[in-house]
Design a protein around this motif. Structure first.
Motif, PDB file in Angstrom:
ATOM      1  N   UNK A  61       0.820  -1.206   0.000  1.00  0.00           N
ATOM      2  CA  UNK A  61       0.000   0.000   0.000  1.00  0.00           C
ATOM      3  C   UNK A  61       0.861   1.265   0.000  1.00  0.00           C
ATOM      4  N   UNK A  62       1.999   1.252   0.680  1.00  0.00           N
ATOM      5  CA  UNK A  62       2.919   2.392   0.638  1.00  0.00           C
ATOM      6  C   UNK A  62       3.404   2.637  -0.789  1.00  0.00           C
ATOM      7  N   UNK A  63       3.691   1.560  -1.514  1.00  0.00           N
ATOM      8  CA  UNK A  63       4.125   1.669  -2.898  1.00  0.00           C
ATOM      9  C   UNK A  63       3.021   2.299  -3.756  1.00  0.00           C
ATOM     10  N   UNK A  64       1.785   1.873  -3.552  1.00  0.00           N
ATOM     11  CA  UNK A  64       0.666   2.467  -4.281  1.00  0.00           C
ATOM     12  C   UNK A  64       0.523   3.952  -3.952  1.00  0.00           C
ATOM     13  N   UNK A  65       0.669   4.293  -2.688  1.00  0.00           N
ATOM     14  CA  UNK A  65       0.540   5.693  -2.269  1.00  0.00           C
ATOM     15  C   UNK A  65       1.627   6.549  -2.917  1.00  0.00           C
ATOM     16  N   UNK A  71       1.692  10.658  -9.511  1.00  0.00           N
ATOM     17  CA  UNK A  71       0.692  10.981 -10.538  1.00  0.00           C
ATOM     18  C   UNK A  71       0.120  12.375 -10.284  1.00  0.00           C
ATOM     19  N   UNK A  72      -0.240  12.648  -9.023  1.00  0.00           N
ATOM     20  CA  UNK A  72      -0.801  13.955  -8.674  1.00  0.00           C
ATOM     21  C   UNK A  72       0.220  15.067  -8.930  1.00  0.00           C
ATOM     22  N   UNK A  73       1.489  14.805  -8.618  1.00  0.00           N
ATOM     23  CA  UNK A  73       2.550  15.796  -8.826  1.00  0.00           C
ATOM     24  C   UNK A  73       2.901  15.974 -10.294  1.00  0.00           C
TER      25      UNK A  73
END
Length: 89
Positions: A61-65, A71-73
């Motif tokens: 989950x850390x990797x996904x985050x 992506x947002x950046x």
């Protein structure tokens, strides 16, 4: 090959201790958690199953985050739809 085969303990098709939690729509590939030690692995039909891709579910989950943050950046490529097809920039 089969489920937890006794003659191939290190290279089974599927172990009874593997709990799938993510797969594509047709079930040909996905991820699982190994109930013995909590590691995350992945399978793809016709290929060797990978165990220990991530040490923990939290690590996955850390990797996904991290990916979502990139992506947002704007620092991670994302896809768009053009004429009904996915196009990766």
């Amino acid at each position: 090959m089969g489920f937890a085969p006794p003659d191939q303990p290190d290279n089974p098709f599927w172990r009874n201790e593997w709990i799938p939690f993510l797969s594509d729509r047709d079930g040909w590939s996905g991820k699982f958690i190994d109930a013995r030690d909590g590691r995350i692995g992945r399978w793809f039909v016709g290929e060797i199953t990978i165990t220990g891709e991530y040490e923990t579910l939290a690590g996955y989950f850390d990797s996904l985050a991290r990916t979502l943050t990139r992506i947002v950046d704007g620092s991670h490529p994302v896809c768009r739809v053009s004429e009904g097809r996915l196009v990766w920039s």
